[in-house]
Scaffold this motif. Structure first.
Motif, PDB file in Angstrom:
ATOM      1  N   ALA A  35       0.858  -1.183   0.000  1.00  0.00           N
ATOM      2  CA  ALA A  35       0.000   0.000   0.000  1.00  0.00           C
ATOM      3  C   ALA A  35       0.891   1.230   0.000  1.00  0.00           C
ATOM      4  N   ILE A  36       0.552   2.183  -0.849  1.00  0.00           N
ATOM      5  CA  ILE A  36       1.273   3.453  -0.853  1.00  0.00           C
ATOM      6  C   ILE A  36       0.299   4.534  -0.418  1.00  0.00           C
ATOM      7  N   MET A  37       0.624   5.167   0.697  1.00  0.00           N
ATOM      8  CA  MET A  37      -0.234   6.216   1.226  1.00  0.00           C
ATOM      9  C   MET A  37       0.553   7.528   1.183  1.00  0.00           C
ATOM     10  N   GLY A  38      -0.053   8.580   1.655  1.00  0.00           N
ATOM     11  CA  GLY A  38       0.654   9.859   1.680  1.00  0.00           C
ATOM     12  C   GLY A  38      -0.265  10.989   1.267  1.00  0.00           C
ATOM     13  N   LYS A  39       0.119  12.184   1.691  1.00  0.00           N
ATOM     14  CA  LYS A  39      -0.682  13.383   1.429  1.00  0.00           C
ATOM     15  C   LYS A  39      -0.932  13.577  -0.060  1.00  0.00           C
ATOM     16  N   ASP A 174      -4.443   2.784  -8.657  1.00  0.00           N
ATOM     17  CA  ASP A 174      -4.346   4.127  -8.074  1.00  0.00           C
ATOM     18  C   ASP A 174      -5.728   4.571  -7.607  1.00  0.00           C
ATOM     19  N   GLU A 175      -5.910   4.612  -6.317  1.00  0.00           N
ATOM     20  CA  GLU A 175      -7.173   5.046  -5.697  1.00  0.00           C
ATOM     21  C   GLU A 175      -8.389   4.331  -6.280  1.00  0.00           C
ATOM     22  N   ILE A 176      -8.287   3.021  -6.336  1.00  0.00           N
ATOM     23  CA  ILE A 176      -9.385   2.206  -6.842  1.00  0.00           C
ATOM     24  C   ILE A 176     -10.601   2.329  -5.923  1.00  0.00           C
ATOM     25  N   ASP A 177     -10.386   2.761  -4.695  1.00  0.00           N
ATOM     26  CA  ASP A 177     -11.465   2.837  -3.714  1.00  0.00           C
ATOM     27  C   ASP A 177     -12.144   4.201  -3.664  1.00  0.00           C
ATOM     28  N   SER A 178     -11.591   5.183  -4.375  1.00  0.00           N
ATOM     29  CA  SER A 178     -12.164   6.517  -4.220  1.00  0.00           C
ATOM     30  C   SER A 178     -13.521   6.594  -4.926  1.00  0.00           C
ATOM     31  N   GLY A 179     -14.463   7.174  -4.259  1.00  0.00           N
ATOM     32  CA  GLY A 179     -15.786   7.346  -4.839  1.00  0.00           C
ATOM     33  C   GLY A 179     -16.653   6.106  -4.843  1.00  0.00           C
ATOM     34  N   LEU A 180     -16.217   5.025  -4.211  1.00  0.00           N
ATOM     35  CA  LEU A 180     -17.045   3.821  -4.145  1.00  0.00           C
ATOM     36  C   LEU A 180     -17.837   3.814  -2.844  1.00  0.00           C
ATOM     37  N   ASP A 181     -19.117   3.395  -2.928  1.00  0.00           N
ATOM     38  CA  ASP A 181     -19.855   3.233  -1.684  1.00  0.00           C
ATOM     39  C   ASP A 181     -19.414   1.921  -1.018  1.00  0.00           C
ATOM     40  N   VAL A 182     -19.891   1.697   0.179  1.00  0.00           N
ATOM     41  CA  VAL A 182     -19.395   0.574   0.983  1.00  0.00           C
ATOM     42  C   VAL A 182     -19.570  -0.766   0.272  1.00  0.00           C
ATOM     43  N   ASP A 183     -20.731  -0.971  -0.364  1.00  0.00           N
ATOM     44  CA  ASP A 183     -20.983  -2.248  -1.045  1.00  0.00           C
ATOM     45  C   ASP A 183     -20.067  -2.428  -2.250  1.00  0.00           C
ATOM     46  N   ALA A 184     -19.939  -1.360  -3.038  1.00  0.00           N
ATOM     47  CA  ALA A 184     -19.068  -1.424  -4.217  1.00  0.00           C
ATOM     48  C   ALA A 184     -17.623  -1.674  -3.797  1.00  0.00           C
ATOM     49  N   LEU A 185     -17.233  -1.048  -2.708  1.00  0.00           N
ATOM     50  CA  LEU A 185     -15.870  -1.218  -2.214  1.00  0.00           C
ATOM     51  C   LEU A 185     -15.617  -2.674  -1.825  1.00  0.00           C
ATOM     52  N   ARG A 186     -16.587  -3.275  -1.168  1.00  0.00           N
ATOM     53  CA  ARG A 186     -16.441  -4.668  -0.752  1.00  0.00           C
ATOM     54  C   ARG A 186     -16.347  -5.585  -1.977  1.00  0.00           C
ATOM     55  N   ASP A 187     -17.184  -5.291  -2.992  1.00  0.00           N
ATOM     56  CA  ASP A 187     -17.148  -6.056  -4.245  1.00  0.00           C
ATOM     57  C   ASP A 187     -15.788  -5.956  -4.925  1.00  0.00           C
ATOM     58  N   VAL A 188     -15.328  -4.719  -5.059  1.00  0.00           N
ATOM     59  CA  VAL A 188     -14.060  -4.487  -5.761  1.00  0.00           C
ATOM     60  C   VAL A 188     -12.909  -5.149  -5.009  1.00  0.00           C
ATOM     61  N   SER A 201       1.617  -9.736  -7.634  1.00  0.00           N
ATOM     62  CA  SER A 201       1.799  -8.725  -6.595  1.00  0.00           C
ATOM     63  C   SER A 201       0.964  -7.495  -6.916  1.00  0.00           C
ATOM     64  N   LEU A 202       0.717  -6.740  -5.875  1.00  0.00           N
ATOM     65  CA  LEU A 202      -0.137  -5.559  -6.016  1.00  0.00           C
ATOM     66  C   LEU A 202       0.508  -4.353  -5.344  1.00  0.00           C
ATOM     67  N   MET A 203       0.436  -3.230  -6.051  1.00  0.00           N
ATOM     68  CA  MET A 203       0.809  -1.962  -5.457  1.00  0.00           C
ATOM     69  C   MET A 203      -0.441  -1.108  -5.479  1.00  0.00           C
ATOM     70  N   MET A 204      -0.908  -0.729  -4.310  1.00  0.00           N
ATOM     71  CA  MET A 204      -2.193  -0.062  -4.229  1.00  0.00           C
ATOM     72  C   MET A 204      -2.028   1.297  -3.581  1.00  0.00           C
ATOM     73  N   ILE A 205      -2.410   2.331  -4.320  1.00  0.00           N
ATOM     74  CA  ILE A 205      -2.335   3.688  -3.791  1.00  0.00           C
ATOM     75  C   ILE A 205      -3.684   4.014  -3.181  1.00  0.00           C
ATOM     76  N   THR A 206      -3.691   4.428  -1.941  1.00  0.00           N
ATOM     77  CA  THR A 206      -4.973   4.727  -1.305  1.00  0.00           C
ATOM     78  C   THR A 206      -4.815   5.695  -0.146  1.00  0.00           C
ATOM     79  N   HIS A 207      -5.905   6.357   0.181  1.00  0.00           N
ATOM     80  CA  HIS A 207      -5.931   7.215   1.370  1.00  0.00           C
ATOM     81  C   HIS A 207      -6.634   6.531   2.532  1.00  0.00           C
ATOM     82  N   TYR A 208      -7.322   5.432   2.224  1.00  0.00           N
ATOM     83  CA  TYR A 208      -8.275   4.949   3.213  1.00  0.00           C
ATOM     84  C   TYR A 208      -7.970   3.583   3.776  1.00  0.00           C
ATOM     85  N   ARG A 209      -8.289   3.468   5.020  1.00  0.00           N
ATOM     86  CA  ARG A 209      -8.066   2.238   5.738  1.00  0.00           C
ATOM     87  C   ARG A 209      -9.037   1.129   5.327  1.00  0.00           C
TER      88      ARG A 209
END
Ligand code: ADP
Ligand code: MG
Ligand code: MG
Length: 252
Positions: A35-39, A174-188, A201-209
């Motif tokens: 996971a790659i996080m950061g401002k 890159d921010e695959i989770d941004s703008g997804l509601d809870v159900d969509a996020l769980r699906d993805v 392997s996966l490199m995932m950029i995200t802001h969210y836990r």
């Protein structure tokens, strides 16, 4: 040997000559989830785009070895054919090209690179159906024109479908989770988990836990001012949520 070895990677924006990456170091092995996080503005997306060879950026120093080869000498298309995935959706719609035609073209190009025979129409159909099931998407999705009228959430799902169809040794999301509601996020996240194997392997950029809790990264990195400022495990995410990025970056 590592799957990806990034050493002191430096890069600038071609148009403005502004240096964005100031010496990124990162090692990714087979089977790891990073996971790659950061401002905002710390250079996460730039790092991802430099890896896939985006023409807006020029590498000014350092090295990247992917599967034992010098990635920086490869054309963007060659990087993708060799198993480095980042969503290739263009911001523009492609009139007259349906999603399934697009996916099949890209997949057959990759098979060719792997020395495998191209799939005929019937084999393609069953392969796509199998992958649709894997990512839990409806078949009508395939008949749509590429990117035409996709909602934000559909684009994200399509990104995962592209990954499932093409396959990859290293996927960058890159921010695959941004703008997804809870159900969509769980699906993805569920779809990503089904795509992940001990071999890729996966490199995932995200802001969210939230997505990190679902994907269980083996490594968590915090990027700051164009460098990886801190590396830890999932427990670092709690510190970030409690104290913000500043303390986490400063404590190196
Ligand atoms: P992050 O993904 O961490 O939010 P980015 O890599 O998108 O950060 O951006 C890092 C910095 O580089 C920002 O200040 C951003 O405005 C700038 N930047 C990145 N790409 C470009 C570009 N193509 N043109 C102009 N500025 C850019
Ligand atoms: Mg950003
Ligand atoms: Mg970004």
């Amino acid at each position: 040997t590592p799957l990806l070895q990034v050493n002191d990677l430096r890069a600038k924006i071609v148009e403005s000559n502004v240096q964005i990456l100031h010496g990124v170091n990162l090692t990714v092995n087979q089977g790891e989830v990073h996971a790659i996080m950061g401002k905002n503005g710390s250079g996460k997306s730039t790092f991802a785009k430099v890896l896939v060879g985006h023409p807006d950026y020029e590498v000014t120093g350092g090295s990247v070895v992917f599967k034992g080869e010098n990635l920086l000498e490869m054309e963007p298309e060659e990087r993708s054919l060799s198993g480095l995935f980042m969503s290739f959706q263009s911001p523009v719609e492609i009139p007259g090209v349906s999603n399934d035609e697009f996916l099949v073209m890209a997949y057959n190009a990759r098979r060719k690179k792997l020395g495998l025979p191209e799939l005929g129409p019937l084999e393609c159909f069953s392969y796509l159906m199998e992958k649709l099931q894997l990512v839990n998407m409806k078949p009508d999705f395939l008949n749509r024109n590429v990117n035409e009228g996709f909602s934000g959430g559909e684009r994200k799902r399509n990104e995962i479908l592209q990954l499932a169809v093409l396959g990859a040794d290293l996927a960058i999301l890159d921010e695959i989770d941004s703008g997804l509601d809870v159900d969509a996020l769980r699906d993805v996240a569920g779809a990503v988990n089904r795509i992940l194997t001990p071999q890729n392997s996966l490199m995932m950029i995200t802001h969210y836990r939230r997505i990190l809790d679902l994907l269980n990264p083996t490594h968590v990195h915090v990027m700051d001012k164009g460098k990886i400022a801190r590396t830890g495990d999932i427990s670092m995410v709690e510190t970030i949520e409690a104290e913000g990025y500043e303390t986490v970056s400063a404590s190196t």
